[in-house]
Scaffold this active site. Structure first.
Site, PDB file in Angstrom:
ATOM      1  N   MET A 150      -5.880   2.893  18.626  1.00 30.01           N
ATOM      2  CA  MET A 150      -5.994   2.606  17.241  1.00 30.01           C
ATOM      3  C   MET A 150      -5.355   3.768  16.506  1.00 30.01           C
ATOM      4  O   MET A 150      -4.796   3.882  15.169  1.00 30.01           O
ATOM      5  CB  MET A 150      -7.174   2.223  16.712  1.00 30.01           C
ATOM      6  CG  MET A 150      -8.025   1.220  17.448  1.00 30.01           C
ATOM      7  SD  MET A 150      -7.225  -0.454  17.198  1.00 30.01           S
ATOM      8  CE  MET A 150      -6.938  -0.477  15.347  1.00 30.01           C
ATOM      9  N   GLN A 160     -11.973   8.360  11.079  1.00 28.49           N
ATOM     10  CA  GLN A 160     -12.140   7.039  11.300  1.00 28.49           C
ATOM     11  C   GLN A 160     -12.966   6.591  12.544  1.00 28.49           C
ATOM     12  O   GLN A 160     -13.428   5.445  12.657  1.00 28.49           O
ATOM     13  CB  GLN A 160     -10.668   6.410  11.480  1.00 28.49           C
ATOM     14  CG  GLN A 160     -10.067   6.282  10.239  1.00 28.49           C
ATOM     15  CD  GLN A 160      -8.737   5.346  10.242  1.00 28.49           C
ATOM     16  OE1 GLN A 160      -8.747   4.321  11.298  1.00 28.49           O
ATOM     17  NE2 GLN A 160      -7.859   5.366   9.289  1.00 28.49           N
ATOM     18  N   LYS A 168       1.038  -1.233   0.048  1.00 27.65           N
ATOM     19  CA  LYS A 168      -0.118  -0.021   0.090  1.00 27.65           C
ATOM     20  C   LYS A 168       0.950   1.119   0.008  1.00 27.65           C
ATOM     21  O   LYS A 168       1.993   1.345   0.893  1.00 27.65           O
ATOM     22  CB  LYS A 168      -0.995   0.144   1.252  1.00 27.65           C
ATOM     23  CG  LYS A 168      -1.747   1.267   1.366  1.00 27.65           C
ATOM     24  CD  LYS A 168      -2.833   1.369   2.376  1.00 27.65           C
ATOM     25  CE  LYS A 168      -2.167   1.729   3.593  1.00 27.65           C
ATOM     26  NZ  LYS A 168      -3.300   2.168   4.742  1.00 27.65           N
ATOM     27  N   ASN A 228     -14.290  14.061  22.844  1.00 25.84           N
ATOM     28  CA  ASN A 228     -13.543  14.616  21.777  1.00 25.84           C
ATOM     29  C   ASN A 228     -13.063  16.324  22.337  1.00 25.84           C
ATOM     30  O   ASN A 228     -13.689  16.748  22.979  1.00 25.84           O
ATOM     31  CB  ASN A 228     -14.070  14.959  20.396  1.00 25.84           C
ATOM     32  CG  ASN A 228     -13.159  15.361  19.382  1.00 25.84           C
ATOM     33  OD1 ASN A 228     -12.094  14.638  19.066  1.00 25.84           O
ATOM     34  ND2 ASN A 228     -13.369  16.647  18.807  1.00 25.84           N
TER      35      ASN A 228
END
Length: 321
Positions: A219, A138, A67, A159
């Site tokens: 992640m 994401q 990739k 957030n």
């Protein structure tokens, strides 16, 4: 050569397909049947862009390729996605180029699938509250994929800019889950599963904020010096990862290892749990943490699957090359 353009991938690749592909490649990695090659990641000195490529070979499924892509921060102003990537697959028997595949959506799907696989194998069966830290591109992919792995009853999220949580709220609503914007203290106190998906270089979540029995899927950390959680939390947790070598150098584990709080031998490939070679969670009180660094084999696995789907449905474009 087969071409699968970005525009048709959303209609081909399902979350279930992505989950199966990622679970299988993690298992192959743990068996020693699949190997990632060294990652290249460089600032190119133009357009403030970061460029790189990840590559590898999965002997179990004969997926060979790379990739290529990176981050172009000025793309949003041009109506383009800042993250751009393309997957190239090669025939493992001949070396000929097999397929060219759009990689933008697949990157989001494979990252979310990795978190989902970790939840499926490590989270407590009675997990009911899902916590999400971050609201970037994401985050909604993470919510949708992870929420399918346990009978969650609600979602709590945090957030830095709470107004940016609207997309997550909509994703939760689509899945019939009540959603609430909360403080980090509340999120840690209430969530049974926590997904962190930010680009932070400073720890957001502290050790004291996370209660016993929680499963974390970290992640966002995929580069040296990035950090989403405090190293003492990593030290307390039983840690699993996609690839140990990346976890200790560019993953969430890098800081705990550098401080001597965690050893490389303490980190377990998630594939070992999938294969039944490691028991995974040992107790209901144990804190488990998945360090999702993102490996090239993930990209090859989902790209190969979407090529197969495109061929099956007659949507693949054949090009003389």
């Amino acid at each position: 050569m087969i071409v699968v353009p970005e525009r048709i991938i959303a209609g081909l690749m399902t979350r279930a397909d992505a989950f199966a592909a990622i679970e299988a490649v993690f298992a192959a990695m743990a068996r020693g049947e699949a190997r990632n090659f060294p990652v290249v990641r460089e600032a190119i000195g133009h357009a403030d862009a970061l460029y790189g490529f990840k590559s590898g070979f999965d002997r179990a499924h004969l997926d060979l390729g790379l990739k290529s892509g990176g981050y172009w921060p000025g793309n949003a102003a041009k109506g383009l996605t800042n993250h751009q990537s393309t997957v190239v697959l090669f025939d493992a028997d001949t070396g000929r180029c097999r397929a060219l595949v759009g990689g933008n959506l697949l990157t989001a799907l494979r990252t979310a699938a990795a978190a989902a696989v970790s939840v499926a194998h490590l989270a407590r069966k009675d997990s009911r509250v899902l916590g999400i830290v971050g609201a970037g591109h994401q985050a909604a992919f993470q919510l949708r994929a992870v929420a399918e792995q346990r009978p969650f009853e609600r979602v709590v999220a945090w957030n830095r800019s709470p107004e940016k949580l609207k997309g997550l709220a909509c994703a939760a609503e689509e899945m019939g889950l009540p959603f609430e914007s909360v403080s980090l203290d509340r999120l840690g106190a209430e969530a049974d599963v926590i997904v962190t998906i930010t680009s932070s270089f400073d720890a957001i979540l502290g050790d004291a904020q996370v209660r016993p029995g929680t499963h974390l899927a970290c992640m966002g950390t995929d580069t040296r010096d990035k950090k989403e959680v405090d190293p003492t939390l990593v030290a307390r947790a039983s840690v699993f990862t996609d690839e140990v070598a990346q976890a200790v150098t560019i993953g969430e584990c890098q800081h705990a290892v550098a401080l001597g709080l965690k050893g490389e031998a303490d980190i377990v490939p998630l594939g070992a749990v999938i294969n039944g070679d490691h028991p995974g969670r040992a107790s209901e009180e144990e804190v488990t943490l998945f360090d999702g660094t993102g490996v090239g084999l993930q990209d090859l696995a989902v790209a190969s699957r979407v090529v197969d789907l495109a061929v099956q449905k007659g949507l693949a474009t054949q090009v003389e090359f």
